[in-house]
Design a protein around this motif. Structure first.
Motif, mmCIF file in Angstrom:
data_model
loop_
_atom_site.group_PDB
_atom_site.id
_atom_site.type_symbol
_atom_site.label_atom_id
_atom_site.label_comp_id
_atom_site.label_asym_id
_atom_site.label_seq_id
_atom_site.Cartn_x
_atom_site.Cartn_y
_atom_site.Cartn_z
ATOM 1 N N HIS A 75 0.845 -1.201 0.000
ATOM 2 C CA HIS A 75 0.000 0.000 0.000
ATOM 3 C C HIS A 75 0.880 1.251 0.000
ATOM 4 N N HIS A 77 1.577 5.283 -2.222
ATOM 5 C CA HIS A 77 1.072 6.278 -3.181
ATOM 6 C C HIS A 77 2.254 6.916 -3.888
ATOM 7 N N LYS A 175 -9.075 -0.730 -6.388
ATOM 8 C CA LYS A 175 -9.143 -0.021 -5.102
ATOM 9 C C LYS A 175 -10.443 0.756 -4.978
ATOM 10 N N HIS A 230 -5.843 -0.496 6.392
ATOM 11 C CA HIS A 230 -6.047 0.338 7.596
ATOM 12 C C HIS A 230 -6.788 -0.456 8.671
ATOM 13 N N ASP A 289 1.058 2.453 3.573
ATOM 14 C CA ASP A 289 0.272 3.596 3.087
ATOM 15 C C ASP A 289 1.209 4.805 2.999
HETATM 16 ZN ZN LIG Z 1 -3.634 4.944 0.939
#
Ligand SMILES: [Zn+2]
Length: 418
Positions: A75, A77, A175, A230, A289
């Motif tokens: 995960h 970005h 996603k 999460h 993340d």
């Molecule tokens: Zn994310």
């Protein structure tokens, strides 16, 4: 058998041998055993108790280091563009090579920063140009994660599935994220796309609303193999009044739903994770993340997320599994995440740092560390992509003025023989 095997090994001329490291390779059930690893043409050529120095163009002394497959961060970005200030499909994303190799990560899975309207741009500007292996989940929303999703209008399961099938080599899932409405449209459209393309869906539930309780996501909307990221976020109900894990989480695991750490900037609470791990209920996968906000906050990077799992009592081999082989299985890329002979030589070498430290969650709650992995060296497809302590260098005096230019991962497998 043994003499034949040794003869075969000696007949080869390896590019590089990692010597005497303590190998943790969960797929192959190698748990803290000392092995030499030989690399040839970007692949693992041999894993053996002893490989002769004379068989290798270059030897790296890995004694005292832990050797693992290169990490797979499920995960991140990394759709870094000059568009969309303050957005994950913009300058909240980071260029992948800036943080991957120095943290032992060789594969990053972008979690829906781009959607079906801008995935091709993401592919040509980032995926195709990164030295890190970047794979992608395509967002069910047209423009991906520009902002929170307040409308349903731009979901398109058919277009997303078509794109995924056209780019099978890099698209590993779908996603759904940050949907603000009380209905299930975003999740259900993503699952519809996942069914057509036969790939998993990752859901960032975002807003916890009474109309769509979290347990329904895990037990009724996600399929086996789909991912809830999460998972330790503060609003997720984990522990009942008796201090026990809610049974819906166990049922979700039993039906094969993947529970992913996805630490992020605001989605990790020790209040949830500590009692869960104490009861032996580990995350399936550890992921960051990663974005501009989380990396400079308490998340930091993969090794820091792994240190938190260690500190909560997860054994080291389970932590490595959740960061290598398990995420490879989740994205159906079983060519990655292990050190089998013949596998791509994505490898990380680590030192265990036992100095006292606190580890902090998204709410500034702290627990003491029980060891943190520090990345000493990373190999991407057999090439040295990170060398924290200069192991590939040659003593200044021995060079006798013969100065070539040491280049990075672009241009060499190992430096020319001296
Ligand atoms: Zn994310």
């Amino acid at each position: 058998m043994l003499p034949v095997l040794l003869l075969a090994l000696q007949a080869q001329n390896f590019d590089l041998v990692l010597k005497g490291g303590r190998v943790i390779d969960p797929k192959n059930n190698l748990i803290s055993v000392v092995r030499d690893i030989a690399i040839k043409d970007g692949r693992i050529a041999a894993v053996h108790e002893s490989i002769a120095d004379s068989d290798a163009r270059r030897v790296v002394d890995a004694k005292g280091l832990i050797v693992t497959p290169g990490l797979i961060d499920l995960h991140v970005h990394v759709f870094h563009t000059i568009n969309n200030p303050g957005s994950w499909a913009g300058d909240l994303s980071i260029p992948p090579d800036t943080l991957s190799f120095r943290t032992g990560v060789t594969t990053m899975v972008d979690a829906g920063s781009s959607g079906w309207r801008n995935f091709e741009q993401f592919k040509t500007t980032v995926i195709d140009r990164s030295k890190t292996r970047v794979l992608a989940l395509i967002n069910i929303a047209g423009h991906g994660m520009v902002h929170d999703l307040t409308e349903q209008g731009d979901f398109n399961a058919k277009r997303v599935a078509e794109l995924a099938q056209r780019h099978k080599d890099v698209v590993v899932g779908i996603k759904s994220a940050h949907y603000t409405k009380p209905d299930w449209t975003s999740v259900d459209e993503a699952v519809a796309a996942g069914k057509i393309a036969d790939i998993p869906v990752m859901v960032d539930f975002g807003y916890f609303l009474p109309e769509r309780p979290y347990w329904k996501l895990l037990l009724e909307h996600l399929r086996p193999g789909d991912i809830s990221t999460h998972v330790y976020r503060a609003p997720v109900p984990w522990i009942d009044d008796n201090g026990k894990i809610f049974s819906y989480l166990k049922q979700a695991r039993d039906r094969g739903v993947i529970l992913d750490m996805g630490h992020g900037g605001g989605s990790f609470a020790f209040r949830n994770a500590v009692p869960a791990i104490a009861q032996g209920f580990y995350p399936d996968t550890i992921s960051t993340d990663l974005h501009d906000g989380s990396m400079n906050n308490t998340m930091q990077d993969m090794p820091n997320c792994m240190a938190k799992a260690l500190a909560m009592g997860m054994p080291l081999e389970a932590v490595i599994r959740a960061s290598t082989w398990k995420p490879a299985q989740v994205i159906k890329r079983e060519d990655l995440g292990h050190l089998s002979t013949g596998a791509i030589a994505d490898i990380a070498l680590w030192r265990m740092d036992d100095s006292p430290a606190q580890l902090v969650d998204s709410h500034n709650a702290a627990i003491p560390a029980k060891g943190r992995l520090r990345c000493e060296m990373t190999l991407r497809e057999g090439r040295v992509a990170w060398d924290a302590s200069g192991r590939m260098g040659t003593d200044f005096k021995k060079l006798n003025g013969r100065y070539g230019l040491r280049k990075g991962i672009d241009s060499y497998i190992v430096p020319p023989s001296q």
